[in-house]
Design an enzyme around this catalytic site. Structure first.
Site, mmCIF file in Angstrom:
data_model
loop_
_atom_site.group_PDB
_atom_site.id
_atom_site.type_symbol
_atom_site.label_atom_id
_atom_site.label_comp_id
_atom_site.label_asym_id
_atom_site.label_seq_id
_atom_site.Cartn_x
_atom_site.Cartn_y
_atom_site.Cartn_z
ATOM 1 N N GLU A 94 96.243 -127.825 40.619
ATOM 2 C CA GLU A 94 95.504 -127.031 41.596
ATOM 3 C C GLU A 94 93.990 -127.142 41.395
ATOM 4 O O GLU A 94 93.519 -127.329 40.277
ATOM 5 C CB GLU A 94 95.856 -125.543 41.450
ATOM 6 C CG GLU A 94 97.314 -125.216 41.520
ATOM 7 C CD GLU A 94 97.590 -123.786 41.059
ATOM 8 O OE1 GLU A 94 96.628 -123.034 40.816
ATOM 9 O OE2 GLU A 94 98.774 -123.440 40.930
ATOM 10 N N CYS A 121 98.714 -116.279 31.152
ATOM 11 C CA CYS A 121 98.402 -117.412 32.025
ATOM 12 C C CYS A 121 99.659 -118.102 32.542
ATOM 13 O O CYS A 121 100.513 -118.538 31.759
ATOM 14 C CB CYS A 121 97.535 -118.415 31.270
ATOM 15 S SG CYS A 121 97.120 -119.877 32.245
ATOM 16 N N GLY A 159 94.955 -126.127 32.442
ATOM 17 C CA GLY A 159 94.742 -126.929 31.246
ATOM 18 C C GLY A 159 93.518 -126.509 30.449
ATOM 19 O O GLY A 159 92.699 -125.707 30.884
ATOM 20 N N GLU A 160 93.424 -127.052 29.245
ATOM 21 C CA GLU A 160 92.311 -126.807 28.326
ATOM 22 C C GLU A 160 91.433 -128.061 28.289
ATOM 23 O O GLU A 160 91.838 -129.100 27.761
ATOM 24 C CB GLU A 160 92.869 -126.496 26.929
ATOM 25 C CG GLU A 160 91.894 -126.583 25.781
ATOM 26 C CD GLU A 160 90.640 -125.735 25.963
ATOM 27 O OE1 GLU A 160 89.536 -126.306 25.923
ATOM 28 O OE2 GLU A 160 90.781 -124.509 26.161
ATOM 29 N N SER A 191 84.981 -124.501 30.519
ATOM 30 C CA SER A 191 85.584 -123.338 29.869
ATOM 31 C C SER A 191 86.555 -123.789 28.773
ATOM 32 O O SER A 191 87.215 -124.825 28.906
ATOM 33 C CB SER A 191 86.333 -122.506 30.911
ATOM 34 O OG SER A 191 86.990 -121.413 30.311
ATOM 35 N N SER A 213 86.595 -118.460 26.477
ATOM 36 C CA SER A 213 87.555 -117.401 26.803
ATOM 37 C C SER A 213 87.821 -116.590 25.542
ATOM 38 O O SER A 213 88.354 -117.118 24.566
ATOM 39 C CB SER A 213 88.868 -118.013 27.315
ATOM 40 O OG SER A 213 88.643 -118.728 28.509
ATOM 41 N N ILE A 214 87.446 -115.319 25.564
ATOM 42 C CA ILE A 214 87.562 -114.506 24.350
ATOM 43 C C ILE A 214 88.618 -113.407 24.508
ATOM 44 O O ILE A 214 89.493 -113.280 23.683
ATOM 45 C CB ILE A 214 86.174 -113.936 23.950
ATOM 46 C CG1 ILE A 214 86.268 -113.145 22.661
ATOM 47 C CG2 ILE A 214 85.550 -113.129 25.058
ATOM 48 C CD1 ILE A 214 84.908 -112.785 22.080
ATOM 49 N N HIS A 215 88.493 -112.575 25.541
ATOM 50 C CA HIS A 215 89.490 -111.590 25.966
ATOM 51 C C HIS A 215 89.740 -110.431 25.007
ATOM 52 O O HIS A 215 90.292 -109.417 25.423
ATOM 53 C CB HIS A 215 90.805 -112.267 26.350
ATOM 54 C CG HIS A 215 90.629 -113.394 27.310
ATOM 55 N ND1 HIS A 215 89.764 -113.332 28.388
ATOM 56 C CD2 HIS A 215 91.163 -114.650 27.346
ATOM 57 C CE1 HIS A 215 89.782 -114.487 29.052
ATOM 58 N NE2 HIS A 215 90.608 -115.300 28.433
ATOM 59 N N HIS A 289 94.933 -110.863 37.292
ATOM 60 C CA HIS A 289 95.893 -111.053 38.380
ATOM 61 C C HIS A 289 97.286 -111.114 37.761
ATOM 62 O O HIS A 289 97.582 -112.025 36.978
ATOM 63 C CB HIS A 289 95.613 -112.354 39.138
ATOM 64 C CG HIS A 289 94.323 -112.340 39.890
ATOM 65 N ND1 HIS A 289 94.069 -111.465 40.926
ATOM 66 C CD2 HIS A 289 93.207 -113.103 39.766
ATOM 67 C CE1 HIS A 289 92.864 -111.684 41.407
ATOM 68 N NE2 HIS A 289 92.313 -112.674 40.724
#
Length: 344
Positions: A94, A121, A159-160, A191, A213-215, A289
């Site tokens: 996507e 995710c 993906g990373e 990212s 990305s920490i979160h 989401h």
């Protein structure tokens, strides 16, 4: 796309120079091909009219431009468009086009599925099927109808990126080089959750913006949400980042998805300030989401606002990212997962 022929789209100038040398074409042909690919964005070799007919025929024997249009486009009421691309073997990926006043951002994918398996995710739930080639990454940017109006690219799709760094760096070179798109690196953000083998290399080899990305600032909690914490802890990531100057060219940001009752307390905000102390950075708060079979809910706007204001008041510029495309499977990986299940 003819799978028996090699795609030209996604080749760097140095790769094109090797190609023309091996094909016995004049040296200057490499720059001509690059111009046709990345400036004029042709879709077949016969359009490269400043190459002789003989040389075009020679290229056509083994190569194709390699541009493939999206197989599906789903448009949101807010103007966001999610594009689906086939990448063979019944797999799809996507990209998301996000128009916003004077900005037009495209969020691109770098892998089919993902190894990182973050709890929240949808892409991670697919498992990992393979890395995208530079051709497949750049194709997302070049073939959408809005390609010529894009102002920003973010590698925040499936993906990373740093788990596929060779191909990602090729695309970044093409996007920022004089022979390619000639974009400023300031228009591109990559990212990452933090991957040991690619993290420092990216910092050394690219000037593009970085988003981590920490979160959550709490290591044990981050490990539960993001298994990548075991491989490269967030504390180590921050220590590495302290050695780089983010005050001028490159921007450093931290992505923070807010989960209700999980990571949205003022206690978390205080720990985040302690972790990021002294770093020139910003924090982007993101509403979650929901995805199937995951017991997490998004924080409400009031909680997110209090969290944002606390961080900003204490010296870390913080924004709340607007939610986009909620009516078109907004969570990353949702549309491709549906397509994958349909093909089973």
């Amino acid at each position: 796309m003819n799978m028996d022929k090699k795609p030209l789209l996604g080749m760097t100038l140095s790769e094109l120079q090797v190609l023309v040398s091996q094909a016995g074409l004049p040296k200057f042909t490499a720059k001509q091909i690059a111009s046709w690919l990345y400036k004029k964005k042709v879709t077949n070799i016969d359009e490269m009219t400043n190459l002789s007919k003989k040389n075009r025929d020679l290229l056509n024997q083994e190569y194709t431009v390699g541009a493939a249009n999206p197989i599906q486009a789903v448009k949101s009421v807010d103007g966001t468009i999610k594009y689906l691309f086939s990448v063979g073997d019944k797999n799809s990926i996507e990209s998301v086009y996000i128009p916003d006043e004077d900005r037009a951002t495209l969020c691109v994918s770098s892998q089919v599925g993902c190894k990182m398996n973050c709890l929240f995710c949808m892409t991670g739930k697919q498992g990992f099927s393979g890395n995208l080639s530079a051709n497949q990454i750049l194709n997302q940017i070049q073939t959408i109808p809005e390609s010529d109006t894009l102002t920003n690219i973010v590698f925040m799709g499936m993906g990373e990126p740093m788990d596929n760094l060779d191909e990602v760096l090729k695309v970044l070179e093409i996007l920022t080089s004089d022979y390619g798109y000639k974009w400023s690196p300031k228009r591109i953000t990559v990212s990452t959750v933090g991957v040991r083998k690619g993290f420092e290399r990216f910092l050394q080899e690219s000037d593009c913006h970085l988003a981590v990305s920490i979160h959550t600032p709490i290591a044990s909690q981050r490990k539960d949400l993001m298994p990548a914490e075991k491989g490269l802890p967030i504390s180590e990531i921050v220590n590495i980042l302290r050695d780089y100057d983010f005050s001028k060219q490159r921007r450093l940001s931290f992505e923070y998805i807010m989960f209700k009752g999980v990571n949205d307390s003022i206690s978390h905000a205080k720990k985040l300030l302690e972790l990021l102390d002294g770093l020139e950075c910003r924090v982007n708060l993101i509403r979650f989401h929901a995805i199937p079979n995951v017991d997490l809910n998004g924080s409400d706007m009031e909680t997110m606002t209090v969290f944002r204001d606390y961080l900003t008041k204490n010296g870390v510029f913080t924004t709340i990212r607007a939610s986009r495309g909620e009516d078109i499977f907004a969570a990353c990986g949702m549309l491709s997962t549906m397509e994958k299940n349909k093909n089973k």
